[in-house]
Scaffold this motif. Structure first.
Motif, PDB file in Angstrom:
ATOM      1  N   SER A   1     -10.224  -2.941  -4.648  1.00 53.64           N
ATOM      2  CA  SER A   1      -9.682  -2.402  -6.138  1.00 53.64           C
ATOM      3  C   SER A   1     -11.476  -2.692  -6.594  1.00 53.64           C
ATOM      4  O   SER A   1     -11.832  -2.123  -7.544  1.00 53.64           O
ATOM      5  CB  SER A   1      -8.958  -3.525  -6.879  1.00 53.64           C
TER       6      SER A   1
ATOM      7  N   GLY B   1       2.691   1.387  -3.864  1.00 53.63           N
ATOM      8  CA  GLY B   1       1.892   1.467  -4.437  1.00 53.63           C
ATOM      9  C   GLY B   1       0.546   2.556  -4.443  1.00 53.63           C
ATOM     10  O   GLY B   1       0.331   3.194  -3.372  1.00 53.63           O
ATOM     11  N   ASP B   2       0.266   3.150  -5.452  1.00 52.90           N
ATOM     12  CA  ASP B   2      -1.218   4.546  -5.314  1.00 52.90           C
ATOM     13  C   ASP B   2      -2.012   4.230  -5.300  1.00 52.90           C
ATOM     14  O   ASP B   2      -3.426   4.050  -5.398  1.00 52.90           O
ATOM     15  CB  ASP B   2      -0.571   5.254  -6.203  1.00 52.90           C
ATOM     16  N   GLU B   3      -2.436   2.795  -6.451  1.00 53.92           N
ATOM     17  CA  GLU B   3      -3.317   2.203  -6.409  1.00 53.92           C
ATOM     18  C   GLU B   3      -4.409   1.410  -6.155  1.00 53.92           C
ATOM     19  O   GLU B   3      -3.577   0.658  -4.492  1.00 53.92           O
ATOM     20  CB  GLU B   3      -3.665   1.807  -8.272  1.00 53.92           C
ATOM     21  N   ALA B   4      -6.045   0.883  -5.497  1.00 50.92           N
ATOM     22  CA  ALA B   4      -6.495   0.115  -4.568  1.00 50.92           C
ATOM     23  C   ALA B   4      -6.025  -1.256  -5.033  1.00 50.92           C
ATOM     24  O   ALA B   4      -5.992  -1.464  -6.411  1.00 50.92           O
ATOM     25  CB  ALA B   4      -7.925   0.661  -4.565  1.00 50.92           C
ATOM     26  N   PHE B   5      -5.838  -2.604  -4.273  1.00 45.13           N
ATOM     27  CA  PHE B   5      -5.755  -3.229  -4.508  1.00 45.13           C
ATOM     28  C   PHE B   5      -6.340  -3.904  -3.806  1.00 45.13           C
ATOM     29  O   PHE B   5      -7.136  -4.109  -3.080  1.00 45.13           O
ATOM     30  CB  PHE B   5      -3.969  -4.381  -4.872  1.00 45.13           C
TER      31      PHE B   5
ATOM     32  N   HIS C   1       0.971  -1.314   0.051  1.00 44.03           N
ATOM     33  CA  HIS C   1       0.010  -0.481   0.213  1.00 44.03           C
ATOM     34  C   HIS C   1       0.840   0.768  -0.147  1.00 44.03           C
ATOM     35  O   HIS C   1       0.507   2.342  -0.892  1.00 44.03           O
ATOM     36  CB  HIS C   1      -1.021   0.037   1.171  1.00 44.03           C
TER      37      HIS C   1
ATOM     38  N   PHE D   1     -13.633   3.151  -3.934  1.00 45.65           N
ATOM     39  CA  PHE D   1     -12.338   1.895  -3.453  1.00 45.65           C
ATOM     40  C   PHE D   1     -12.816   2.756  -2.078  1.00 45.65           C
ATOM     41  O   PHE D   1     -12.901   2.267  -1.401  1.00 45.65           O
ATOM     42  CB  PHE D   1     -11.441   2.910  -3.771  1.00 45.65           C
TER      43      PHE D   1
END
Length: 168
Positions: free
Chosen positions: A43, A35-39, A32, A130
């Motif tokens: 997501s 990275g900048d994106e939700a996973f 987390h 998100f």
């Protein structure tokens, strides 16, 4: 160092699910932060997340009941009296193993309860585009650790029941 950790876990098997939970959660936090994106669950679309949370509440409550029932079964197995010193030693070893299995089942039950409570809360509060990192990482970490805890304790329970029936 790994050998010492393995020996400690062998003596404190109940800590295995907690240890796995911590490792997975640290991995998610590191991912987390990098990275900048939700996973993972975060997501997914809101509707899909809510369906998964709903499913998790049902499955975790069922598994929680199973785990607690298995603890009750293990507690019902009292020590048998042996005719020889070898029989008594063996029964004491088996009794200690049953206590160890009960402990790992209780630790796994705690994690199943974490899933149940967190997923129940998430149904009502995780409704953003998100998902909440905290909610999804705790649920996923607890689920991973619970699966491992259930596999280890079920193997131990099966071996204990086999040994118990073999002695009859």
């Amino acid at each position: 160092m790994l050998r010492a950790l393995g020996q400690w876990l062998d003596q404190h098997l109940w800590a295995l699910p907690i240890f796995i939970f911590s490792l997975v959660e640290i991995g998610f936090i590191a991912g987390h932060l990098v990275g900048d994106e939700a996973f993972l669950l975060a997501s997914l679309k809101v509707e899909s997340r809510k369906e998964i949370y709903s499913s998790l509440t049902g499955s975790s409550s069922g598994l929680l009941g199973f785990a607690l029932a298995a603890v009750a079964i293990m507690a019902a197995f009292g020590r048998r009296t042996g005719n020889t010193d070898d029989d008594r030693r063996r029964e004491n070893t088996l009794a200690e193993a049953r206590v160890g299995i009960s402990k790992i089942l209780l630790a796994t039950s705690f994690l199943l309860m974490v899933i149940l409570v967190t997923a129940t809360l998430a149904i009502g509060i995780d409704d953003q585009k998100f998902g909440s990192f905290l909610i999804t990482s705790v649920i996923t970490s607890a689920a991973t650790a619970s699966i491992i805890g259930l596999m280890v304790s079920c193997a131990g329970l099966a071996l204990s029941l086999t040994e118990r029936s073999r002695q009859n």
